[in-house]
Design a protein around this motif. Structure first.
Motif, short mmCIF file in Angstrom:
data_model
loop_
_atom_site.label_atom_id
_atom_site.label_comp_id
_atom_site.label_asym_id
_atom_site.label_seq_id
_atom_site.Cartn_x
_atom_site.Cartn_y
_atom_site.Cartn_z
N ARG A 126 38.54 49.14 36.94
CA ARG A 126 39.28 49.16 37.94
C ARG A 126 39.99 47.53 37.53
NH1 ARG A 126 37.39 48.15 44.38
NH2 ARG A 126 40.15 48.47 45.05
N PHE A 127 41.38 47.55 37.62
CA PHE A 127 41.99 46.66 37.63
C PHE A 127 41.73 45.48 38.33
CE2 PHE A 127 45.57 48.18 34.43
CZ PHE A 127 44.99 48.64 33.32
N ALA A 128 41.60 44.16 37.86
CA ALA A 128 41.80 43.65 38.67
C ALA A 128 43.26 43.00 40.25
CB ALA A 128 41.90 42.52 37.80
N SER A 129 43.15 43.04 40.90
CA SER A 129 43.57 42.51 41.91
C SER A 129 44.00 41.55 41.78
CB SER A 129 43.12 43.26 43.33
OG SER A 129 43.51 42.74 44.26
N LEU A 130 45.83 41.04 42.78
CA LEU A 130 46.06 39.75 43.13
C LEU A 130 45.28 38.78 43.81
CD1 LEU A 130 49.70 40.06 42.35
CD2 LEU A 130 48.14 39.42 40.90
N LYS A 131 45.06 39.98 44.65
CA LYS A 131 44.31 39.48 46.16
C LYS A 131 42.60 38.41 45.96
CE LYS A 131 45.75 43.12 48.96
NZ LYS A 131 45.63 44.20 50.43
N ASP A 132 42.01 39.01 44.79
CA ASP A 132 40.83 38.54 44.55
C ASP A 132 41.42 37.63 43.40
OD1 ASP A 132 39.57 40.47 45.49
OD2 ASP A 132 40.08 41.86 43.68
N PHE A 133 42.60 36.91 43.11
CA PHE A 133 42.54 35.90 42.33
C PHE A 133 42.53 34.57 42.33
CE2 PHE A 133 45.66 33.24 39.31
CZ PHE A 133 45.08 33.44 38.39
N VAL A 134 41.31 34.17 42.31
CA VAL A 134 40.89 32.81 42.68
C VAL A 134 42.36 31.64 42.66
CG1 VAL A 134 39.68 30.63 42.93
CG2 VAL A 134 38.70 33.44 42.73
N VAL A 135 42.72 31.03 43.54
CA VAL A 135 44.06 29.83 42.95
C VAL A 135 43.61 28.54 43.53
CG1 VAL A 135 46.19 29.35 44.10
CG2 VAL A 135 45.30 31.98 44.26
N SER A 136 44.27 27.85 42.13
CA SER A 136 44.25 26.75 42.33
C SER A 136 45.08 25.83 41.47
CB SER A 136 42.97 26.44 41.23
OG SER A 136 42.11 24.92 41.89
N ASP A 137 44.98 24.28 41.24
CA ASP A 137 45.82 23.53 40.86
C ASP A 137 46.05 24.32 39.25
OD1 ASP A 137 46.11 21.96 42.80
OD2 ASP A 137 44.83 20.77 42.12
N CYS A 138 44.84 24.11 38.91
CA CYS A 138 45.24 25.10 37.43
C CYS A 138 46.54 26.65 37.31
CB CYS A 138 44.13 25.52 36.48
SG CYS A 138 42.48 26.93 37.50
N ASN A 139 46.57 26.72 38.58
CA ASN A 139 47.06 28.50 37.85
C ASN A 139 48.20 28.66 38.93
OD1 ASN A 139 45.44 29.09 39.88
ND2 ASN A 139 43.98 29.88 38.78
N ALA A 142 51.80 29.63 38.46
CA ALA A 142 51.48 31.46 38.16
C ALA A 142 51.21 32.01 39.00
CB ALA A 142 50.43 31.67 36.75
N LYS A 143 50.41 32.63 40.10
CA LYS A 143 49.92 33.34 40.61
C LYS A 143 51.17 33.58 41.53
CE LYS A 143 47.78 35.60 44.26
NZ LYS A 143 48.70 35.66 45.45
N THR A 144 52.22 32.33 42.16
CA THR A 144 52.92 32.40 43.35
C THR A 144 54.12 32.59 42.44
OG1 THR A 144 52.83 30.10 44.33
CG2 THR A 144 54.90 30.96 44.50
N ALA A 145 54.42 33.08 41.33
CA ALA A 145 55.80 33.65 40.69
C ALA A 145 54.82 34.77 40.40
CB ALA A 145 55.30 32.86 39.15
N ALA A 146 54.17 35.03 40.44
CA ALA A 146 53.54 36.81 40.23
C ALA A 146 53.81 37.88 41.21
CB ALA A 146 52.03 37.19 39.62
N THR A 147 53.96 37.03 42.15
CA THR A 147 54.52 37.16 43.66
C THR A 147 55.57 37.90 43.53
OG1 THR A 147 51.98 37.33 44.26
CG2 THR A 147 54.17 37.80 46.19
N MET A 148 56.48 36.12 43.26
CA MET A 148 57.86 36.75 43.88
C MET A 148 58.66 37.40 42.96
SD MET A 148 58.63 32.83 43.94
CE MET A 148 59.77 33.06 43.46
N VAL A 149 58.32 37.98 41.92
CA VAL A 149 59.33 38.65 40.94
C VAL A 149 59.08 40.32 41.86
CG1 VAL A 149 59.00 37.71 38.70
CG2 VAL A 149 56.77 39.10 39.37
N LEU A 150 57.82 40.81 42.33
CA LEU A 150 57.87 42.05 42.55
C LEU A 150 58.99 41.88 43.49
CD1 LEU A 150 54.61 43.24 41.70
CD2 LEU A 150 56.64 43.76 40.07
N GLN A 151 59.64 40.69 44.37
CA GLN A 151 60.14 41.09 45.84
C GLN A 151 61.38 40.96 45.60
OE1 GLN A 151 58.25 37.23 47.62
NE2 GLN A 151 56.68 38.38 48.18
#
Length: 469
Positions: A126-139, A142-151
């Motif tokens: 099963r492919f990973a989901s952005l909902k399961d991605f743990v967000v911290s200072d290290c990433n 990149a997480k914000t950009a991943a959501t923005m590009v599809l908007q």
């Protein structure tokens, strides 16, 4: 050179067909009397007939030079030589073959919206989901950009994510793919690795399926490619990728790429590809920090039904490197151990079980290290440990620190006494006896603001100590 020939020669033949036409190419270059070979910066055109060579030089030399430029070999010299090499000539691409045979790229087992075979691959893992991605200072960026590009698809293209292995790049790409599939207005979505793109392109060249390959990868709404550093040294594939990126950009599509280095460090890809990679948004992901590791450890342990105490979880967070795959492997190893042995996990068990996953550190331990570890774990000030106060808030963590100093530093009683500003070394002996009693009776003790068993307090502090080595 053999590997390069396998990739470059089919691309060169295709470029020549586009320049001179299929019929003329088949007539003059598709016979057994003429061979094309690459050798030490030269394109050798060999024929058994000198008259044939003269005709080729007079009528096709300019087209051959242009074809070399098309496949990024503008510096190669064209040498006409009488006689044929014993090597078997690779058959030239032909239009009838393309009509009869579907190229591997067109029916590849890649996750695309239109491929019926893709579901079989997705079901395996099963492919990973952005909902399961743990967000911290290290990433976070990149997480914000991943959501923005599809908007706003196509507005920031390509999105290029780079970072070391195990930092979450593939998780982000798989998450983008899953989210893009849910947005029908984006059109067809293709996600594959650079190695797969290269393989399918070479198979398309060999089977004369380039037209179908280009329709598949240029006419997409979203193209996602992982591990783009793999393209280094693959000239024909780099040229094809360059034109693919340009075609998608012109159509307003979205490209998402990931590599292990920033584009400017991938000089082997060539200036044109580096420029394309750098023209959108570049986001870096760093190795997992403690926040990410802690969340990942608890999530994986819950999934595997591995029971972790606070001390064990803290030890894992501080000891394991910031690479997601190693964290996952560590939890899987604990799960297997519990299933086979049925024993309760402890710090000594973990040290033995995960020794190969834990970076080696210096074994030196100082009194300051012990003092700082106790203060960090239990939230007390060093001044309190060294004060004359006899309250439990001061005396219990002080006794624990003295006990740990005796165990880990090898310091003399007088040195420990001096460090904690006690009057006599008998205080250290008394503290050691007191903590041993706690352990023997499995006592719950009050250390600063926390109530916990003595053994757990020691394990927590020792985990902190090991992380400071």
């Amino acid at each position: 050179m053999v590997t390069e020939d396998i990739e470059i020669l089919p691309a060169l033949r295709l470029a020549m067909i586009e320049r001179v036409g299929q019929d003329r190419f088949e007539l003059w270059f598709g016979t057994n009397n003429t061979q094309l070979r690459l050798s030490e910066g030269c394109l050798l055109i060999e024929s058994t007939s000198r008259m044939n060579l003269d005709f080729l030089r007079k009528n096709f030399h300019e087209a051959i030079r242009q074809a070399l430029s098309d496949v990024q070999l503008p510096g190669h010299q064209v040498v006409y030589r009488e006689g044929l090499a014993p090597a078997t000539k690779t058959p030239a691409p032909s239009a009838p073959q393309a009509a009869k045979k579907t190229p591997p790229a067109a029916s590849s087992l890649q996750p695309t919206r239109s491929s019926s075979n893709s579901s079989a691959i997705i079901q395996r893992r099963r492919f990973a989901s952005l909902k399961d991605f743990v967000v911290s200072d290290c990433n976070a960026m990149a997480k914000t950009a991943a959501t923005m590009v599809l908007q706003q698809p196509g507005q920031i293209s390509p999105l290029y994510i780079h970072g070391p292995s195990g930092s979450g790049k593939t998780h982000l790409l798989e998450g983008i793919y899953g989210l893009a599939q849910q947005k029908k207005e984006l059109g067809r979505v293709v996600y594959l690795s650079a190695e797969q793109f290269t393989t399918y392109f070479l198979e398309a060249l060999q089977s004369s399926g380039v037209a179908s390959f280009r329709r598949k990868y240029r006419d997409v709404g979203v193209l996602i490619i992982d591990d783009v550093h793999f393209f280094a040294g693959k000239r024909a594939t780099k040229t094809e990728l360059l034109h693919t990126l340009d075609a998608i950009t012109r159509r307003g599509g979205q490209v998402v790429l990931a590599g292990n280095q920033r584009p400017t460090e991938l000089s082997a890809l060539g200036t044109e590809l580096v420029a394309r990679f750098s023209s959108g948004l570049i986001c870096k992901v760093d190795p997992l920090d403690e926040t990410c590791k802690t969340a990942m450890i608890h999530r994986l342990a819950e999934k595997r039904d591995v029971q972790l105490t606070e001390a064990i979880a803290h030890w894992l967070t501080r000891q394991l490197p910031g690479e997601g795959r190693l964290v996952s492997g560590a939890i899987n190893r604990l799960w297997a151990y519990c299933a086979v042995e049925g024993n309760t996990l402890s710090i000594p068990v973990l040290e033995n079980l995960l020794a190969d996953l834990i970076p080696q550190r210096s074994s030196m331990m100082r009194l300051d290290d012990v003092e700082q570890a106790v203060c960090h774990v239990f939230g007390v000030d060093t001044k309190l440990l060294r004060s004359a106060s006899k309250s439990r808030r001061a005396s219990n963590p002080r006794m624990l620190a003295m006990w740990l100093a005796r165990k880990h530093t090898g310091a003399a009683l007088s040195d420990i006494c001096l460090h904690f500003q006690r009057r006599s070394h008998s205080t250290v002996i008394s503290a050691e006896k007191k903590v041993n009693k706690w352990l023997a009776e499995d006592s719950v003790v009050q250390i600063a603001d926390r109530s916990l068993k003595a053994q757990e307090a020691i394990e927590l502090t020792e985990a902190e100590l090991r992380s400071r080595r």
